[in-house]
Design a protein around this motif. Sequence first.
Motif, short mmCIF file in Angstrom:
data_model
loop_
_atom_site.label_atom_id
_atom_site.label_comp_id
_atom_site.label_asym_id
_atom_site.label_seq_id
_atom_site.Cartn_x
_atom_site.Cartn_y
_atom_site.Cartn_z
N GLY A 164 -15.54 20.47 8.95
CA GLY A 164 -16.39 19.30 8.73
C GLY A 164 -15.84 18.06 9.42
O GLY A 164 -16.45 17.00 9.37
N GLY A 165 -14.67 18.19 10.07
CA GLY A 165 -14.17 17.08 10.89
C GLY A 165 -13.31 16.07 10.17
O GLY A 165 -12.96 15.04 10.73
N SER A 166 -12.92 16.34 8.92
CA SER A 166 -11.98 15.45 8.25
C SER A 166 -10.58 16.06 8.33
O SER A 166 -10.38 17.10 8.95
N MET A 167 -9.61 15.37 7.74
CA MET A 167 -8.22 15.83 7.80
C MET A 167 -7.56 15.74 6.44
O MET A 167 -7.99 14.97 5.59
N ILE A 168 -6.50 16.53 6.27
CA ILE A 168 -5.72 16.46 5.03
C ILE A 168 -4.25 16.31 5.38
O ILE A 168 -3.77 16.90 6.36
N VAL A 169 -3.56 15.48 4.61
CA VAL A 169 -2.12 15.27 4.81
C VAL A 169 -1.38 15.84 3.61
O VAL A 169 -1.76 15.61 2.47
N ASP A 170 -0.35 16.62 3.89
CA ASP A 170 0.49 17.17 2.83
C ASP A 170 1.95 17.01 3.25
O ASP A 170 2.50 17.88 3.91
N THR A 171 2.54 15.89 2.90
CA THR A 171 3.94 15.64 3.27
C THR A 171 4.80 15.72 2.02
O THR A 171 4.30 15.55 0.92
N PRO A 172 6.10 15.97 2.21
CA PRO A 172 6.97 16.03 1.03
C PRO A 172 6.86 14.72 0.25
O PRO A 172 6.93 13.64 0.81
N GLY A 173 6.65 14.84 -1.03
CA GLY A 173 6.63 13.65 -1.88
C GLY A 173 5.26 13.08 -2.14
O GLY A 173 5.07 12.35 -3.11
N VAL A 174 4.29 13.39 -1.30
CA VAL A 174 3.01 12.70 -1.47
C VAL A 174 2.22 13.26 -2.64
O VAL A 174 1.49 12.55 -3.31
N ARG A 175 2.42 14.56 -2.95
CA ARG A 175 1.64 15.16 -4.03
C ARG A 175 1.92 14.51 -5.37
O ARG A 175 1.04 14.39 -6.19
N GLU A 176 3.17 14.17 -5.57
CA GLU A 176 3.51 13.62 -6.89
C GLU A 176 3.82 12.13 -6.78
O GLU A 176 4.62 11.60 -7.54
N VAL A 177 3.18 11.52 -5.80
CA VAL A 177 3.40 10.09 -5.58
C VAL A 177 3.24 9.36 -6.91
O VAL A 177 2.27 9.52 -7.62
N GLY A 178 4.28 8.63 -7.28
CA GLY A 178 4.39 8.26 -8.69
C GLY A 178 3.95 6.87 -9.05
O GLY A 178 3.03 6.31 -8.49
N LEU A 179 4.66 6.34 -9.98
CA LEU A 179 4.24 5.12 -10.64
C LEU A 179 4.82 3.87 -10.02
O LEU A 179 4.25 2.79 -10.14
N ARG A 190 9.93 4.32 -3.05
CA ARG A 190 11.25 3.79 -2.75
C ARG A 190 12.19 4.95 -2.61
O ARG A 190 12.12 5.92 -3.36
N ALA A 191 13.10 4.86 -1.63
CA ALA A 191 14.07 5.93 -1.43
C ALA A 191 14.83 6.14 -2.73
O ALA A 191 15.07 5.21 -3.49
N ALA A 192 15.20 7.41 -3.01
CA ALA A 192 15.79 7.77 -4.29
C ALA A 192 17.07 6.99 -4.57
O ALA A 192 17.38 6.69 -5.71
N ASP A 193 17.80 6.65 -3.53
CA ASP A 193 19.10 6.02 -3.73
C ASP A 193 19.02 4.50 -3.69
O ASP A 193 20.01 3.82 -3.70
N SER A 194 17.83 3.99 -3.65
CA SER A 194 17.74 2.55 -3.45
C SER A 194 16.44 2.00 -4.03
O SER A 194 15.41 2.63 -3.97
N VAL A 195 16.51 0.84 -4.63
CA VAL A 195 15.27 0.21 -5.04
C VAL A 195 14.76 -0.73 -3.96
O VAL A 195 13.67 -1.25 -4.04
N GLN A 196 15.61 -0.94 -2.95
CA GLN A 196 15.27 -1.93 -1.93
C GLN A 196 14.38 -1.35 -0.84
O GLN A 196 13.51 -2.02 -0.33
N THR A 197 14.66 -0.08 -0.49
CA THR A 197 14.04 0.44 0.72
C THR A 197 12.74 1.18 0.44
O THR A 197 12.76 2.28 -0.06
N PRO A 198 11.63 0.57 0.74
CA PRO A 198 10.39 1.32 0.58
C PRO A 198 10.24 2.29 1.74
O PRO A 198 10.62 2.00 2.88
N GLN A 199 9.71 3.46 1.42
CA GLN A 199 9.58 4.52 2.42
C GLN A 199 8.11 4.90 2.46
O GLN A 199 7.51 5.18 1.42
N VAL A 200 7.51 4.91 3.64
CA VAL A 200 6.11 5.30 3.75
C VAL A 200 6.06 6.82 3.83
O VAL A 200 6.70 7.42 4.69
N ILE A 201 5.32 7.46 2.91
CA ILE A 201 5.27 8.92 2.93
C ILE A 201 3.97 9.44 3.52
O ILE A 201 3.88 10.61 3.87
N ALA A 202 2.98 8.59 3.68
CA ALA A 202 1.75 8.98 4.39
C ALA A 202 0.98 7.70 4.70
O ALA A 202 0.91 6.81 3.87
#
Length: 356
Positions: free
Chosen positions: A244-259, A95-107
């Motif tokens: 090996g043909g796979s991929m990795i995503v590293d976007t802001p926020g995804v590493r510590e994707v929380g609770l 959810r965006a930091a300033d809102s509980v309403q707006t879910p934000q897709v980070i990956a």
Amino acid sequence: MIRQYGWSDLLARAFEGHARAGHAPGRVVVQQRNGYGVITEEGELRAKLSGRLRHQAQEAGHPAVGDWVALSTNLAERTATIHAVLPRRTAFVRRAADSVQTPQVIAANIDLAFVVTSMNADLNPRRIERYLAAAWQSGARPVVVLTKSDLCIESGPQAAEIAALAPGCPVVMVSARQGLGLDALLAHLAPGETCVLIGSSGVGKSTLLNVLLGEQRMATQAIRESDDQGRHTTSHRQLVLLPGGSMIVDTPGVREVGLIDAEDGVGMVFDDIERLAETCRFNDCGHANEPGCAVRDALQSGTLDADRWAHFQKLGLELAAVEEKAERTARDAERRRQGGLQKVYRATKRNDRGPH
Ligand code: GDP
Ligand code: ZN
């Protein structure tokens, strides 16, 4: 080109309508404030949202890194317009930091989440459970990675403890420093699959990422050098090909994707406990003193591990605390907004009276 990025027959079928509309498929590899980078059959293009998508109220409908999109392209200018986002198989949402309403897709469309924890630190089961929950919640399958194996003499007990926390979840041990265990880690990914690294700071995610990307980074550097004309045509990709043909995503926020919003995920990790609790005599059993409590029976007979039960309860409480905090933040933001409006109003009135 896009096959390399995971394009499949299944996606092609989902795309048929867009293809008939004359649109081309692409996958979002970087999201920046002023646009996107999208991989297409014609290489990487800079893309913007169509007016219709931009004005869509729901932020979650906007593309995120990992998304497959329908494009109209301008190959002369190497640009494109994003008209639609294909249905996602999985999504990490916050959810965006300033809102509980707006879910934000980070990956989006992440197949596998490496839940990273370090072997030289004390094992923190609750943390690991949170990250596992976030992974399950997203739809990705988790694999636990124990890093810094070079610092640890005996790895068995920790691996066993984690195996008990997350039944059926594979555990791999790596040393990024010594380059050990990387093949075993990559073996969990099929070609065309996409992963993320999640976990607390300091456990070794960046180091691992850099080692995994070793060759890739050098390739990117070569491109940068060869077009060193002050033009910045190469953007820093947030979705990158791995050996090996796979991929990795590293976007802001995804590493510590929380609770937040992880209840469903908790259910996936503690599936057995939830099923057990359903067999209590009373529907609203608090598992304290109620007669016919299946949970207490299982604890007594030892079929349910007391520590795991404690973790489960604690996680439930923490989820409640996080939700409460999110609501508080939203209330505060609303109060500030109202306060700001009043200030503007007062300033306007002062201006009406003219300077004094
Ligand atoms: P992040 O916050 O999860 O990205 O963690 P970093 O990658 O920044 O690593 C934190 C610290 O652990 C750094 O000082 C790294 O050098 C160290 N580190 C990372 N991987 C290893 C490893 O495999 N072995 C050892 N001995 N140290 C490591
Ligand atoms: Zn009960």
